[in-house]
Design an enzyme around this catalytic site. Structure first.
Site, PDB file in Angstrom:
ATOM      1  N   ASP A 246       1.562  -9.262 -12.882  1.00 58.18           N
ATOM      2  CA  ASP A 246       0.546  -8.313 -12.694  1.00 58.18           C
ATOM      3  C   ASP A 246      -0.582  -8.138 -14.379  1.00 58.18           C
ATOM      4  O   ASP A 246       0.527  -8.266 -15.970  1.00 58.18           O
ATOM      5  CB  ASP A 246       0.477  -6.866 -12.425  1.00 58.18           C
ATOM      6  N   LYS A 268      -4.928  -7.447 -10.588  1.00 61.11           N
ATOM      7  CA  LYS A 268      -6.040  -6.778 -10.364  1.00 61.11           C
ATOM      8  C   LYS A 268      -6.037  -5.737 -11.029  1.00 61.11           C
ATOM      9  O   LYS A 268      -5.026  -5.422 -11.700  1.00 61.11           O
ATOM     10  CB  LYS A 268      -5.489  -6.230  -8.686  1.00 61.11           C
ATOM     11  N   MET A 381      -4.127   5.804  -9.862  1.00 63.08           N
ATOM     12  CA  MET A 381      -5.830   5.046  -9.922  1.00 63.08           C
ATOM     13  C   MET A 381      -6.884   6.228  -9.849  1.00 63.08           C
ATOM     14  O   MET A 381      -7.654   5.385  -8.338  1.00 63.08           O
ATOM     15  CB  MET A 381      -5.870   3.531  -8.776  1.00 63.08           C
TER      16      MET A 381
END
Length: 475
Positions: A246, A268, A381
């Site tokens: 990632d 992502k 996030m």
């Protein structure tokens, strides 16, 4: 790196040593040991050099150095006690594109000679680039005690078995598995015991037992500091044929993967997906079914707000073997490096982890529970939804002056910590960049007192009337 480490094959290659004293002999002896064709240039030479000449081991030119002595040479070493002569050797070599080393004068060197741990054919080189030679020597002494003498014999026996192994195990992955098993198993033990014939038999037996089945290791890379990797994670990263990683995995951690592994970024980002989850699942299965050892490398912990569980379900349904190596999740790592304890007897007896990567119309979080006082709420996030988070927490009873912190790039050298209060959370979030973690709770106020990581100044609490932002930049 200031220097590219190279192991040069110098056998029968012409090399020049300028100087005839003790230091010159030490460098000459090193070149002779690897079979170089050595010419020594000096008006006078020590007894050891003269004896080596008499034995036909080298050529001696008893004269002052001239630039044309470098013609046709592969490398040169200047080892005189005359700085002007050494500088002339360096300048002349550079003009001819001949590699040159000037003893104890790093700026004039185009190559340097490292400290060596010699277990031929295994050679370990240590260099500080001329910055700290004593430190390099101390490291060499440490490594000498860690590397057993029989390592060289084991490498030589492995070399003699390579051609036979290629005929029996045609795939590169299969041969890697073989050698990893050999070097950590009975073969290694027998070589260490001096039972070389039995060790050869052990190689023969092992070569018929290696499976070519692939597997996947789901590994948590932690929040960013390479020192937080587990030993098991590092071992598997060094064995991987393919690494799917990632974007959150820090570059220094990627540098620890096996050098010739195939690296595939499947990361992502918010509002941007470079590779779909279906494609990630497909890649994991395809590479494993091709007999490769696959590492799926995720930031933090693979089971904490990631899709590690989904990926393993895909592997299980495809009959692919897998294992999981947990990592330090950002909530534990970033807060620790920011000086924020998740729990504290005087401030918080509960810690809750949630993701802020949610849609307002699909918000099913129990905000009344999340807004309770005297607990720590850690939000992954959450930058883009910081205003929604603030509104929900205050609406459900969390005090507007509750301390908060936003930790950007936690545990990394560029870590920043923004502190304030819940009523100015959106403005704090605007100043931070992803990856970032939001911490809400009384423990966030301890950051200033408990700051320890990096060179940054202490974090100060926000003024409850003006609610300014305090920033600590650990870059």
């Amino acid at each position: 790196m200031d220097y590219l480490p190279l192991f040069a094959q110098l056998k029968h290659r012409p090399c020049l040593v300028v100087g005839g004293g003790e230091v010159a002999w030490r460098k000459t002896r090193m070149l002779l040991k690897v079979g170089a064709a050595v010419t020594v240039v000096a008006p006078d030479v020590d007894r050891e050099i003269a004896e080596a000449q008499a034995q036909g081991k080298l050529t001696v030119l008893r004269e002052a150095f001239r630039p044309d002595h470098l013609d046709g040479k592969m490398l040169a070493i200047a080892a005189t006690d005359n700085a002007l002569v050494n500088e002339l050797v360096s300048t002349a070599a550079d003009s001819r594109n001949v590699l040159v080393n000037v003893v104890d004068d790093t700026p004039k060197c185009s190559f340097i000679v490292p400290s060596l741990v010699d277990r031929s054919p295994i050679i370990i080189a240590i260099s500080s680039g001329g910055k700290a030679p004593v430190l390099a020597r101390m490291l060499r002494e440490k490594i000498e005690t860690l590397v057993p003498q029989h390592i060289g014999k084991m490498a030589a026996m492995a070399g003699a078995f390579r051609d036979k192994l290629k005929a029996r195990i045609p795939t590169l992955t299969g041969r890697r598995k073989f050698w990893e098993a050999a070097f950590s198993g009975r073969f290694a033990d027998l070589v260490a015991a001096g039972k070389h014939q039995q060790a050869e038999q052990a190689l023969e037996q092992l070569s018929g037992q290696i499976t070519t089945q692939g597997e996947v290791a789901l590994i948590g890379a932690g929040p960013g500091d390479p020192g937080l990797l587990t030993l098991r994670a590092l071992q598997l990263m060094q064995q991987a044929d393919v690494v799917l990683y990632d974007y959150l995995v820090a570059e220094p951690i990627m540098e620890l993967c096996r050098r010739d592994a195939e690296l595939i970024c499947v990361g992502k980002r918010a509002s941007y997906h470079s590779v779909s989850q279906d494609d990630i699942n497909r890649l994991l299965v395809e590479h494993a079914q091709a007999g490769k050892r696959v590492v799926r490398l995720k930031g933090g912990d693979p089971f904490m707000f990631g899709r590690g569980g989904e990926e393993l379900q895909t592997l299980a349904n495809a009959g692919v073997s897998f294992q999981v190596v947990p990592g330090i999740t950002a909530a534990a790592g970033a807060t620790a490096y920011a000086g924020i304890p998740l729990t504290h007897r005087d401030h918080a007896q509960t810690a809750l982890f949630i993701t802020g990567h949610l849609k307002k119309e699909q918000d099913t979080l129990e905000w009344a529970t999340l807004a309770r006082p005297r607990q720590t709420l850690v939000i992954y996030m959450g930058l883009m939804k910081s205003a929604h988070i603030q509104n929900q927490l205050i609406a459900h009873g969390r005090a507007p002056d509750t301390p908060v912190a936003v930790i950007e790039n936690g545990t990394r050298p560029e870590q920043k910590v923004f502190t304030g209060q819940l009523n100015n959370l959106p403005s704090l979030a605007e100043q931070a960049a992803s990856p970032a973690l939001i911490v809400v709770g009384e423990v966030a106020a301890l950051a200033g007192q408990l700051t320890w990581f990096g060179e940054g100044r202490a974090v100060s609490d926000a003024d409850p009337t003006q609610a300014p932002t305090a920033v600590v930049n650990f870059a």
